[in-house]
Design a protein around this motif. Structure first.
Motif, PDB file in Angstrom:
ATOM      1  N   MET A  94       0.841  -1.204   0.000  1.00  0.00           N
ATOM      2  CA  MET A  94       0.000   0.000   0.000  1.00  0.00           C
ATOM      3  C   MET A  94       0.873   1.251   0.000  1.00  0.00           C
ATOM      4  O   MET A  94       0.605   2.213  -0.722  1.00  0.00           O
ATOM      5  N   PHE A  95       1.936   1.223   0.803  1.00  0.00           N
ATOM      6  CA  PHE A  95       2.874   2.339   0.818  1.00  0.00           C
ATOM      7  C   PHE A  95       3.460   2.529  -0.576  1.00  0.00           C
ATOM      8  O   PHE A  95       3.524   3.649  -1.092  1.00  0.00           O
ATOM      9  N   LYS A  96       3.888   1.446  -1.210  1.00  0.00           N
ATOM     10  CA  LYS A  96       4.481   1.525  -2.550  1.00  0.00           C
ATOM     11  C   LYS A  96       3.464   2.052  -3.562  1.00  0.00           C
ATOM     12  O   LYS A  96       3.807   2.857  -4.438  1.00  0.00           O
ATOM     13  N   ALA A  97       2.229   1.623  -3.438  1.00  0.00           N
ATOM     14  CA  ALA A  97       1.194   2.081  -4.362  1.00  0.00           C
ATOM     15  C   ALA A  97       0.939   3.581  -4.227  1.00  0.00           C
ATOM     16  O   ALA A  97       0.721   4.272  -5.227  1.00  0.00           O
ATOM     17  N   THR A  98       0.971   4.099  -3.014  1.00  0.00           N
ATOM     18  CA  THR A  98       0.689   5.524  -2.814  1.00  0.00           C
ATOM     19  C   THR A  98       1.914   6.401  -3.000  1.00  0.00           C
ATOM     20  O   THR A  98       1.805   7.526  -3.472  1.00  0.00           O
ATOM     21  N   GLU A  99       3.103   5.884  -2.644  1.00  0.00           N
ATOM     22  CA  GLU A  99       4.332   6.685  -2.724  1.00  0.00           C
ATOM     23  C   GLU A  99       5.148   6.412  -3.988  1.00  0.00           C
ATOM     24  O   GLU A  99       6.067   7.156  -4.296  1.00  0.00           O
ATOM     25  N   GLY A 100       4.858   5.297  -4.671  1.00  0.00           N
ATOM     26  CA  GLY A 100       5.612   4.949  -5.866  1.00  0.00           C
ATOM     27  C   GLY A 100       6.966   4.337  -5.577  1.00  0.00           C
ATOM     28  O   GLY A 100       7.818   4.241  -6.465  1.00  0.00           O
ATOM     29  N   ARG A 101       7.184   3.914  -4.346  1.00  0.00           N
ATOM     30  CA  ARG A 101       8.467   3.349  -3.928  1.00  0.00           C
ATOM     31  C   ARG A 101       8.286   2.623  -2.602  1.00  0.00           C
ATOM     32  O   ARG A 101       7.270   2.790  -1.930  1.00  0.00           O
ATOM     33  N   PHE A 102       9.282   1.823  -2.252  1.00  0.00           N
ATOM     34  CA  PHE A 102       9.312   1.221  -0.927  1.00  0.00           C
ATOM     35  C   PHE A 102       9.869   2.257   0.052  1.00  0.00           C
ATOM     36  O   PHE A 102      10.521   3.224  -0.369  1.00  0.00           O
ATOM     37  N   PRO A 103       9.648   2.076   1.353  1.00  0.00           N
ATOM     38  CA  PRO A 103      10.313   2.966   2.317  1.00  0.00           C
ATOM     39  C   PRO A 103      11.820   2.986   2.041  1.00  0.00           C
ATOM     40  O   PRO A 103      12.415   1.963   1.721  1.00  0.00           O
ATOM     41  N   LYS A 104      12.416   4.170   2.160  1.00  0.00           N
ATOM     42  CA  LYS A 104      13.828   4.354   1.813  1.00  0.00           C
ATOM     43  C   LYS A 104      14.787   3.831   2.877  1.00  0.00           C
ATOM     44  O   LYS A 104      15.964   3.657   2.595  1.00  0.00           O
ATOM     45  N   SER A 105      14.300   3.623   4.085  1.00  0.00           N
ATOM     46  CA  SER A 105      15.189   3.225   5.175  1.00  0.00           C
ATOM     47  C   SER A 105      14.421   2.399   6.199  1.00  0.00           C
ATOM     48  O   SER A 105      13.187   2.334   6.180  1.00  0.00           O
ATOM     49  N   GLU A 110      14.231   3.200   9.284  1.00  0.00           N
ATOM     50  CA  GLU A 110      13.480   4.174  10.099  1.00  0.00           C
ATOM     51  C   GLU A 110      12.156   4.550   9.451  1.00  0.00           C
ATOM     52  O   GLU A 110      11.131   4.634  10.126  1.00  0.00           O
ATOM     53  N   GLU A 111      12.194   4.788   8.146  1.00  0.00           N
ATOM     54  CA  GLU A 111      10.954   5.141   7.462  1.00  0.00           C
ATOM     55  C   GLU A 111       9.972   3.970   7.504  1.00  0.00           C
ATOM     56  O   GLU A 111       8.777   4.163   7.693  1.00  0.00           O
ATOM     57  N   PHE A 112      10.481   2.757   7.343  1.00  0.00           N
ATOM     58  CA  PHE A 112       9.642   1.568   7.463  1.00  0.00           C
ATOM     59  C   PHE A 112       8.987   1.512   8.843  1.00  0.00           C
ATOM     60  O   PHE A 112       7.783   1.286   8.959  1.00  0.00           O
ATOM     61  N   MET A 113       9.784   1.706   9.876  1.00  0.00           N
ATOM     62  CA  MET A 113       9.244   1.636  11.238  1.00  0.00           C
ATOM     63  C   MET A 113       8.181   2.712  11.464  1.00  0.00           C
ATOM     64  O   MET A 113       7.145   2.443  12.061  1.00  0.00           O
ATOM     65  N   GLN A 114       8.432   3.904  10.961  1.00  0.00           N
ATOM     66  CA  GLN A 114       7.489   5.006  11.171  1.00  0.00           C
ATOM     67  C   GLN A 114       6.238   4.875  10.303  1.00  0.00           C
ATOM     68  O   GLN A 114       5.117   4.960  10.805  1.00  0.00           O
ATOM     69  N   LYS A 115       6.430   4.677   8.997  1.00  0.00           N
ATOM     70  CA  LYS A 115       5.314   4.741   8.056  1.00  0.00           C
ATOM     71  C   LYS A 115       4.564   3.424   7.896  1.00  0.00           C
ATOM     72  O   LYS A 115       3.435   3.422   7.420  1.00  0.00           O
ATOM     73  N   ILE A 116       5.184   2.307   8.267  1.00  0.00           N
ATOM     74  CA  ILE A 116       4.519   1.011   8.153  1.00  0.00           C
ATOM     75  C   ILE A 116       4.134   0.490   9.535  1.00  0.00           C
ATOM     76  O   ILE A 116       2.960   0.287   9.825  1.00  0.00           O
ATOM     77  N   VAL A 117       5.117   0.303  10.394  1.00  0.00           N
ATOM     78  CA  VAL A 117       4.857  -0.317  11.695  1.00  0.00           C
ATOM     79  C   VAL A 117       4.033   0.608  12.593  1.00  0.00           C
ATOM     80  O   VAL A 117       2.951   0.242  13.051  1.00  0.00           O
TER      81      VAL A 117
END
Length: 85
Positions: free
Chosen positions: A20-31, A33-40
């Motif tokens: 879902m993040f990739k679909a809305t942002e056009g990319r995977f989390p860059k780090s 930290e971003e994964f932990m914040q924006k996904i978890v």
């Protein structure tokens, strides 16, 4: 071993949240930290506790959460505006 709830987080909650993040942002989390914040954090997920000496790291090229021995884990970059966990 993981219990059913822990396995569900890793197999059924994280992958769709990453997609879902990739679909809305056009990319995977860059780090990690971003994964932990924006996904978890954003999805109020709780990662299963790992055995002593193991750590999670998000692979931003493959869009996957990996487990590493702590001594072999890639460094976690600390970015401004993204707080490490």
């Amino acid at each position: 071993l993981l219990n059913v709830q822990q396995k569900a987080v890793l197999e059924f909650q994280i992958p769709p949240a990453v997609q879902m993040f990739k679909a809305t942002e056009g990319r995977f989390p860059k780090s990690h930290e971003e994964f932990m914040q924006k996904i978890v954090e954003a999805n109020q997920l709780v990662l299963p506790e790992l055995p002593e000496g193991a750590v999670y790291r998000f692979n931003s090229e493959k869009g996957e959460l990996w487990v590493y021995p702590e001594a072999e884990a890639p460094e976690v970059e600390v970015n401004k505006g993204v707080r490490p966990l």
